[in-house]
Design an enzyme around this catalytic site. Structure first.
Site, PDB file in Angstrom:
ATOM      1  N   TYR A   1      -0.556   8.249  -1.917  1.00 35.62           N
ATOM      2  CA  TYR A   1      -0.770   8.196  -3.500  1.00 35.62           C
ATOM      3  C   TYR A   1      -1.911   9.048  -4.134  1.00 35.62           C
ATOM      4  CZ  TYR A   1       2.257   3.883  -3.778  1.00 35.62           C
ATOM      5  OH  TYR A   1       3.004   2.881  -3.845  1.00 35.62           O
ATOM      6  N   GLY A   2      -2.971   9.242  -3.073  1.00 42.05           N
ATOM      7  CA  GLY A   2      -4.095  10.118  -3.728  1.00 42.05           C
ATOM      8  C   GLY A   2      -3.742  11.298  -4.253  1.00 42.05           C
TER       9      GLY A   2
ATOM     10  N   GLU B   1      -1.912   7.696   8.900  1.00 41.72           N
ATOM     11  CA  GLU B   1      -0.308   7.563   8.960  1.00 41.72           C
ATOM     12  C   GLU B   1       0.459   8.016  10.214  1.00 41.72           C
ATOM     13  OE1 GLU B   1       1.620   6.115   6.662  1.00 41.72           O
ATOM     14  OE2 GLU B   1      -0.078   5.407   5.673  1.00 41.72           O
TER      15      GLU B   1
ATOM     16  N   ASP C   1       0.921  -1.183  -0.147  1.00 43.30           N
ATOM     17  CA  ASP C   1      -0.065   0.138  -0.067  1.00 43.30           C
ATOM     18  C   ASP C   1       0.767   1.426   0.147  1.00 43.30           C
ATOM     19  OD1 ASP C   1      -2.320   1.632   0.575  1.00 43.30           O
ATOM     20  OD2 ASP C   1      -2.095   1.823   2.472  1.00 43.30           O
ATOM     21  N   SER C   2       0.326   2.499  -0.235  1.00 45.75           N
ATOM     22  CA  SER C   2       0.992   3.657  -0.045  1.00 45.75           C
ATOM     23  C   SER C   2       1.832   3.794   1.399  1.00 45.75           C
ATOM     24  CB  SER C   2       0.191   4.717  -0.361  1.00 45.75           C
ATOM     25  OG  SER C   2      -0.791   4.910   0.515  1.00 45.75           O
TER      26      SER C   2
ATOM     27  N   CYS D   1     -10.998   3.356   0.541  1.00 42.49           N
ATOM     28  CA  CYS D   1      -9.610   3.565   0.723  1.00 42.49           C
ATOM     29  C   CYS D   1      -9.021   2.579   1.979  1.00 42.49           C
ATOM     30  CB  CYS D   1      -9.266   4.958   1.061  1.00 42.49           C
ATOM     31  SG  CYS D   1      -7.557   5.319   1.687  1.00 42.49           S
ATOM     32  N   THR D   2      -8.035   1.906   1.640  1.00 41.40           N
ATOM     33  CA  THR D   2      -7.653   0.871   2.907  1.00 41.40           C
ATOM     34  C   THR D   2      -7.512   1.642   4.138  1.00 41.40           C
ATOM     35  OG1 THR D   2      -5.442   0.638   1.922  1.00 41.40           O
ATOM     36  CG2 THR D   2      -7.151  -1.019   1.204  1.00 41.40           C
ATOM     37  N   HIS D   3      -6.965   2.657   4.094  1.00 38.27           N
ATOM     38  CA  HIS D   3      -6.825   3.529   5.462  1.00 38.27           C
ATOM     39  C   HIS D   3      -8.070   3.685   6.422  1.00 38.27           C
ATOM     40  CE1 HIS D   3      -2.733   4.615   3.348  1.00 38.27           C
ATOM     41  NE2 HIS D   3      -2.185   4.798   4.589  1.00 38.27           N
TER      42      HIS D   3
ATOM     43  N   CYS E   1      -4.641  -1.342  -1.949  1.00 36.73           N
ATOM     44  CA  CYS E   1      -4.701   0.187  -2.123  1.00 36.73           C
ATOM     45  C   CYS E   1      -5.767   0.284  -3.216  1.00 36.73           C
ATOM     46  CB  CYS E   1      -3.205   0.878  -2.270  1.00 36.73           C
ATOM     47  SG  CYS E   1      -3.509   2.544  -2.824  1.00 36.73           S
ATOM     48  N   ASN E   2      -6.527   0.886  -3.137  1.00 40.52           N
ATOM     49  CA  ASN E   2      -7.692   1.290  -4.242  1.00 40.52           C
ATOM     50  C   ASN E   2      -6.901   2.272  -5.139  1.00 40.52           C
ATOM     51  OD1 ASN E   2     -10.635   0.523  -3.241  1.00 40.52           O
ATOM     52  ND2 ASN E   2      -9.197   1.123  -1.468  1.00 40.52           N
ATOM     53  N   THR E   3      -6.169   3.078  -4.729  1.00 35.49           N
ATOM     54  CA  THR E   3      -5.613   4.170  -5.576  1.00 35.49           C
ATOM     55  C   THR E   3      -4.516   3.487  -6.533  1.00 35.49           C
ATOM     56  OG1 THR E   3      -5.793   5.779  -3.858  1.00 35.49           O
ATOM     57  CG2 THR E   3      -4.601   6.625  -5.545  1.00 35.49           C
TER      58      THR E   3
HETATM   59  N1  DGL Z   1      -4.714   3.398   1.317  1.00 35.64           N
HETATM   60  C1  DGL Z   1      -4.917   3.832  -0.178  1.00 35.64           C
HETATM   61  C2  DGL Z   1      -6.119   3.619  -0.966  1.00 35.64           C
HETATM   62  O1  DGL Z   1      -6.572   2.432  -0.541  1.00 35.64           O
HETATM   63  C3  DGL Z   1      -3.869   4.746  -0.472  1.00 35.64           C
HETATM   64  C4  DGL Z   1      -4.365   6.233  -0.149  1.00 35.64           C
HETATM   65  C5  DGL Z   1      -3.377   7.279  -0.450  1.00 35.64           C
HETATM   66  O2  DGL Z   1      -2.115   6.968  -0.135  1.00 35.64           O
HETATM   67  O3  DGL Z   1      -3.697   8.434  -0.783  1.00 35.64           O
HETATM   68  O4  DGL Z   1      -6.446   4.299  -1.694  1.00 35.64           O
END
Ligand code: DGL
Length: 267
Positions: A43-44, A152, A11-12, A184-186, A74-76
């Protein structure tokens, strides 16, 4: 690679640990490798090209470590890079995308919200998902700038996190949303606070269990499940500063863990 090779997950940052947690729950005997691309989080806010390049570099690292499958937690990164990864590597590669279909099946009010990064919500992959499954409900999309950073730093409950969630959620609830997709996994680590703010009548849809399920299907289909009865181990890496990342990984993983530095050639 063979059945005793590890499963690679990235993931990011630390958000993908919400997927790793579910994978560990389902696969007690598999070894798991996790990479947090902390030097490039979020990553977003990055270009699709950069996210794609980072995803390829991390996939190379995982493959060099003999990963038998890769989970893009990570969805992104899934939106920006999964086709490239699948065209380059022949092992099972599992991605994650906002769970629009289950949410549309679940909603009673007919109004669903997707919380995600703006990069995910503007991706072609998400547009296709909406066209395919979004017709039977009103889908409200909400980019949640700032929430990834809160996770984070391990700020899952603090005032700033609550303010941000209220800012994003209250207008959606006023519009009658009864189902919220964690895109978003976060955000899975913010689910308790989201639930508290949204109230018990709102459903929260988190695809983590479905990802673990899909991973099992793909490993089984490729005869890659480990037959080993021993307990699996986890190993963590970051492209950021291990001393900064380790406390948050330990907090979210609920155990004291070591976090290694991702070698320079993958950064
Ligand atoms: N956890 C990520 C997702 O699922 C990335 C979020 C990010 O880094 O902006 O999209």
């Amino acid at each position: 690679m063979n059945t005793s090779s590890p499963i690679g997950v990235f993931d990011s940052g630390v958000g993908g640990l919400s997927i790793l947690r579910e994978i560990r729950r389902d696969f007690a005997n598999e070894d798991l490798l996790y990479v947090a691309d902390s030097a490039f989080v979020p990553y977003g806010e990055k270009s699709p090209r950069l996210i794609e390049a980072r995803s390829v570099a991390i996939a190379e690292f995982l493959i060099d470590r003999k990963a038998k499958a890769i989970v893009v937690a990570c969805n992104t990164a899934t939106g920006a890079a999964i086709s490239t990864l699948r065209s380059r590597y022949c092992m099972p590669i599992i991605g994650i995308e906002p769970a629009v279909k289950p949410a549309v099946e679940k909603t009673v009010s007919g109004i669903v919200a997707v919380l995600a990064t703006s990069r995910t919500l503007s991706s072609g992959k998400f547009a296709k998902l909406l066209t395919r499954f979004g017709d039977d409900a009103d889908i409200l999309i909400q980019p949640c700038t700032g929430l990834v950073e809160q996770v984070e730093t391990g700020e899952l409950q603090g005032g700033k996190t609550r303010d941000l969630i209220e800012k994003y959620l209250l207008p959606l609830l006023e519009r009658g949303v009864d189902t919220i997709i964690l895109g978003c996994t976060h955000y899975a680590f913010l689910a308790p606070l989201i639930r508290e703010i949204a109230g018990p009548r709102v459903s929260i849809v988190d695809p983590a269990a479905a990802i673990a399920h899909e991973l099992r299907r793909r490993l089984e289909g490729n005869n890659l499940l480990s037959p080993d009865p021993r307990s699996g181990k986890e190993a963590f890496w970051t492209s950021g500063e291990p001393d900064d990342v380790r406390p948050v990984v330990s907090q979210l993983w609920k155990a004291d863990v070591e976090v290694g530095r991702l070698p320079k050639r993958y950064c």
